[in-house]
Design a protein around this motif. Structure first.
Motif, mmCIF file in Angstrom:
data_model
loop_
_atom_site.group_PDB
_atom_site.id
_atom_site.type_symbol
_atom_site.label_atom_id
_atom_site.label_comp_id
_atom_site.label_asym_id
_atom_site.label_seq_id
_atom_site.Cartn_x
_atom_site.Cartn_y
_atom_site.Cartn_z
ATOM 1 N N ALA A 144 -7.721 -8.733 13.626
ATOM 2 C CA ALA A 144 -7.375 -8.088 12.357
ATOM 3 C C ALA A 144 -7.556 -6.578 12.445
ATOM 4 O O ALA A 144 -6.731 -5.803 11.959
ATOM 5 C CB ALA A 144 -8.234 -8.663 11.236
ATOM 6 N N ALA A 145 -8.656 -6.150 13.101
ATOM 7 C CA ALA A 145 -8.912 -4.717 13.259
ATOM 8 C C ALA A 145 -7.849 -4.062 14.128
ATOM 9 O O ALA A 145 -7.377 -2.951 13.848
ATOM 10 C CB ALA A 145 -10.298 -4.508 13.866
ATOM 11 N N GLU A 146 -7.450 -4.771 15.202
ATOM 12 C CA GLU A 146 -6.402 -4.229 16.081
ATOM 13 C C GLU A 146 -5.072 -4.122 15.348
ATOM 14 O O GLU A 146 -4.351 -3.126 15.478
ATOM 15 C CB GLU A 146 -6.258 -5.134 17.308
ATOM 16 N N ALA A 147 -4.744 -5.156 14.572
ATOM 17 C CA ALA A 147 -3.487 -5.135 13.816
ATOM 18 C C ALA A 147 -3.481 -4.011 12.788
ATOM 19 O O ALA A 147 -2.475 -3.320 12.597
ATOM 20 C CB ALA A 147 -3.274 -6.481 13.120
ATOM 21 N N PHE A 148 -4.646 -3.788 12.138
ATOM 22 C CA PHE A 148 -4.754 -2.722 11.153
ATOM 23 C C PHE A 148 -4.597 -1.354 11.818
ATOM 24 O O PHE A 148 -3.920 -0.462 11.300
ATOM 25 C CB PHE A 148 -6.109 -2.801 10.446
ATOM 26 N N ALA A 149 -5.213 -1.186 13.007
ATOM 27 C CA ALA A 149 -5.113 0.091 13.719
ATOM 28 C C ALA A 149 -3.679 0.380 14.126
ATOM 29 O O ALA A 149 -3.201 1.527 14.022
ATOM 30 C CB ALA A 149 -6.029 0.063 14.950
ATOM 31 N N ILE A 150 -2.968 -0.657 14.605
ATOM 32 C CA ILE A 150 -1.566 -0.473 14.993
ATOM 33 C C ILE A 150 -0.720 -0.096 13.790
ATOM 34 O O ILE A 150 0.132 0.798 13.853
ATOM 35 C CB ILE A 150 -1.034 -1.764 15.654
ATOM 36 N N ARG A 151 -0.978 -0.773 12.671
ATOM 37 C CA ARG A 151 -0.202 -0.476 11.455
ATOM 38 C C ARG A 151 -0.431 0.951 10.992
ATOM 39 O O ARG A 151 0.499 1.650 10.615
ATOM 40 C CB ARG A 151 -0.598 -1.453 10.328
ATOM 41 N N GLU A 152 -1.683 1.401 11.035
ATOM 42 C CA GLU A 152 -1.995 2.765 10.625
ATOM 43 C C GLU A 152 -1.377 3.793 11.563
ATOM 44 O O GLU A 152 -0.914 4.848 11.152
ATOM 45 C CB GLU A 152 -3.525 2.959 10.568
ATOM 46 N N LYS A 153 -1.355 3.431 12.873
ATOM 47 C CA LYS A 153 -0.757 4.343 13.854
ATOM 48 C C LYS A 153 0.744 4.478 13.627
ATOM 49 O O LYS A 153 1.303 5.565 13.669
ATOM 50 C CB LYS A 153 -1.041 3.820 15.253
ATOM 51 N N VAL A 154 1.395 3.337 13.382
ATOM 52 C CA VAL A 154 2.836 3.343 13.101
ATOM 53 C C VAL A 154 3.129 4.119 11.818
ATOM 54 O O VAL A 154 4.065 4.914 11.729
ATOM 55 C CB VAL A 154 3.374 1.898 12.974
ATOM 56 N N LYS A 155 2.280 3.919 10.821
ATOM 57 C CA LYS A 155 2.454 4.621 9.538
ATOM 58 C C LYS A 155 2.324 6.115 9.715
ATOM 59 O O LYS A 155 3.116 6.907 9.161
ATOM 60 C CB LYS A 155 1.406 4.099 8.557
ATOM 61 N N ALA A 156 1.307 6.537 10.513
ATOM 62 C CA ALA A 156 1.101 7.974 10.758
ATOM 63 C C ALA A 156 2.280 8.562 11.530
ATOM 64 O O ALA A 156 2.693 9.705 11.278
ATOM 65 C CB ALA A 156 -0.202 8.191 11.533
ATOM 66 N N THR A 157 2.807 7.787 12.506
ATOM 67 C CA THR A 157 3.948 8.260 13.300
ATOM 68 C C THR A 157 5.181 8.455 12.436
ATOM 69 O O THR A 157 5.911 9.467 12.561
ATOM 70 C CB THR A 157 4.257 7.255 14.422
ATOM 71 N N MET A 158 5.409 7.527 11.529
ATOM 72 C CA MET A 158 6.565 7.596 10.637
ATOM 73 C C MET A 158 6.439 8.789 9.689
ATOM 74 O O MET A 158 7.432 9.473 9.392
ATOM 75 C CB MET A 158 6.708 6.310 9.842
ATOM 76 N N GLN A 159 5.220 9.052 9.215
ATOM 77 C CA GLN A 159 5.022 10.189 8.331
ATOM 78 C C GLN A 159 5.225 11.514 9.069
ATOM 79 O O GLN A 159 5.741 12.479 8.508
ATOM 80 C CB GLN A 159 3.616 10.129 7.726
ATOM 81 N N ALA A 160 4.814 11.535 10.367
ATOM 82 C CA ALA A 160 4.984 12.752 11.172
ATOM 83 C C ALA A 160 6.468 13.007 11.442
ATOM 84 O O ALA A 160 6.936 14.134 11.464
ATOM 85 C CB ALA A 160 4.223 12.619 12.485
#
Length: 483
Positions: free
Chosen positions: A467-483
């Motif tokens: 769950a922690a890994e999935a959350f980290a990936i989601r946050e990373k993807v979200k940050a990339t999309m915002q950038a």
């Protein structure tokens, strides 16, 4: 489901209290002289003990039938039997008939207690699971509270309606429960086990405002059942195989602390014990109302704290509190002064609060969360049946211990229950795990890995890591999309 459990609390409160109603004693008791009537110790034991045995049968049969036919038809059948049995109690012309009505009633109530608790544990979202399951205990406190209020007024009547009106009031709760059950969806875990995925999805969508949440819950049920059914066939014997043995034994232990704490004694003989301590009939019924207010207060506090503080510390706190409280009651009961009697009454009454804060509500949360999904109703049936068996034992033994025509212990009986709760406090420290904020998948992993009870709260499961890994990936993807 929670409303249905009010029926159980009301029956327990009403049937235990009517023994202390003068009109009931006059109708069925023995004249002791000077117009004083008394229900013999043997009949007190039978009326409060034998129906518990029927509750064991009801809980066991319900666990077996629900696997084959589903929760809904079994609960509806039990609700109908419940309503019919109230008529037998109401129209009783002898103690034997009254006992028969109670036994049929407890047969139905045993089934309702098992399946309603299992249903609540099955459909509750993780974030509020302990609170909702803990509400099962609060529901059972509401019934005795209303019964105590009614008896406070009706006990003054001279006719049989002094006790019959309290029995008849059960029809109101039972009738609403029966009507409400017609609108309840079938338990989604049962539908998944039967391969009816669309029906399970529809059932969950009735319980969630967001369909995505319903689908996620359905997926968790599927995953948990797939893992559980790899090693379980779903029989009662499976509750005692492999890692399920530990889960079942802990469930039995926590439920066993109910009767061993003195709950049956306090719940069934409240007003009668007050009268034996030289409290007037009228005052004893008023104190009984206050005791039920304390019960509801304790259950409400547990309802608010359980998801924040955790099951393990609350349960240990409850065992320790009851140990001290009952010992103090026994000490006060050993003295003969007016102040000592007042203190004994106070300790006896406070039992209702501390029991429901620490033990009463937590027992339902633990017993509902510990078993695997595929064995939940059966494991609960075993735990409830064991509890009822010991309740039956205390119902027969307690009157022989405290009644004046038998052991005459009166308040000194607190020494017995206080000593027992010390043992349960020690057992709780070593064997009761923390299930707070754990999914059923995580609990399966914890038991499979044989994690000690004291480490359940801090142990990092594979499910948590994913769950922690999935959350980290989601946050990373979200940050990339915002950038």
């Amino acid at each position: 489901m929670l409303w249905t459990l009010i029926v159980r609390g009301f029956e327990n409160g009403a049937s235990g209290a009517v023994i202390s109603v003068p009109a009931f004693r006059r109708r069925f008791g023995v004249d002791m002289g000077s117009g004083v009537y008394f229900i013999s110790t043997s009949w007190q034991s039978a009326i409060n003990g034998a129906p518990n045995a029927a509750g064991i049968v009801g809980a066991s049969i319900a666990g077996w039938l629900s696997d084959r036919f589903g929760y809904r038809p079994v609960i509806l059948s039990a609700a109908v039997i419940n309503i019919a049995s109230i008529g037998i109690e109401f129209g009783s012309t002898s103690l034997g008939m009254f006992l028969a009505g109670k036994m049929v009633n407890l047969l139905a109530i045993g089934a309702l207690l098992n399946l309603c608790t299992a249903y609540v544990a099955d459909v509750s979202p993780l974030a509020i699971r302990a609170s909702v399951i803990g509400f099962c205990n609060l529901s059972q406190c509401i019934g005795p509270f209303i019964a105590a209020i009614m008896i406070n007024f009706t006990s003054k009547w001279d006719s049989d309606m002094a006790w019959q009106s309290v029995i008849a009031a059960q029809w109101g709760f039972a009738g609403v429960a029966l009507i409400g059950q017609f609108f309840m969806p079938e338990a989604p875990s049962h539908l998944v086990r039967k391969g009816r995925m669309e029906a399970a999805q529809a059932s969950l969508e009735r319980l969630y405002s967001d369909q995505a949440d319903a689908k996620a819950h359905l997926y968790r049920i599927q995953l948990t059942l797939e893992e559980a059914e790899l090693s379980n066939s779903g029989s009662y014997l499976d509750c005692f195989r492999g890692t399920n043995l530990r889960r079942t034994l802990v469930g039995i232990m926590v439920f066993l602390s109910e009767p061993m704490s003195g709950l049956g004694f306090v719940g069934s003989y409240g007003a009668l014990v007050y009268q034996m301590l030289d409290i007037s009939d009228e005052k004893s019924f008023q104190i009984a109302i206050g005791a039920q207010v304390l019960s509801m207060s304790g259950a409400t506090i547990a309802f608010l704290l359980s998801d924040w503080w955790g099951r393990r510390p609350m349960y240990i706190f409850g065992c320790c509190s009851l140990c001290v409280l009952m010992m103090c009651m026994g000490i006060a009961g050993s003295l003969t002064s007016t102040a000592a009697v007042t203190a004994a009454v106070a300790f006896y009454t406070m039992f209702n609060f501390f029991y429901n804060v620490g033990v009463g509500s937590t027992v339902y949360a633990l017993a509902g969360e510990l078993p695997t999904t595929v064995l939940r109703s059966k494991s609960l049936a075993i735990s409830i049946s064991t509890s009822n068996a010991f309740n039956t034992m205390w119902s027969f033994v307690a009157p022989l211990m405290f009644n004046e025509d038998a052991g005459n212990l009166k308040a000194k009986i607190g020494f017995v229950f206080g000593g027992i709760m010390f043992i349960f406090a020690v057992l709780a420290w070593f064997y009761v795990p923390e299930t707070r904020r754990r999914t059923y998948e995580e609990l399966d992993e914890l038991f499979m890995n044989k994690v000690p009870a004291r480490q359940f709260r801090t142990y990092k499961t594979i499910a948590e890591q994913r769950a922690a890994e999935a959350f980290a990936i989601r946050e990373k993807v979200k940050a990339t999309m915002q950038a």
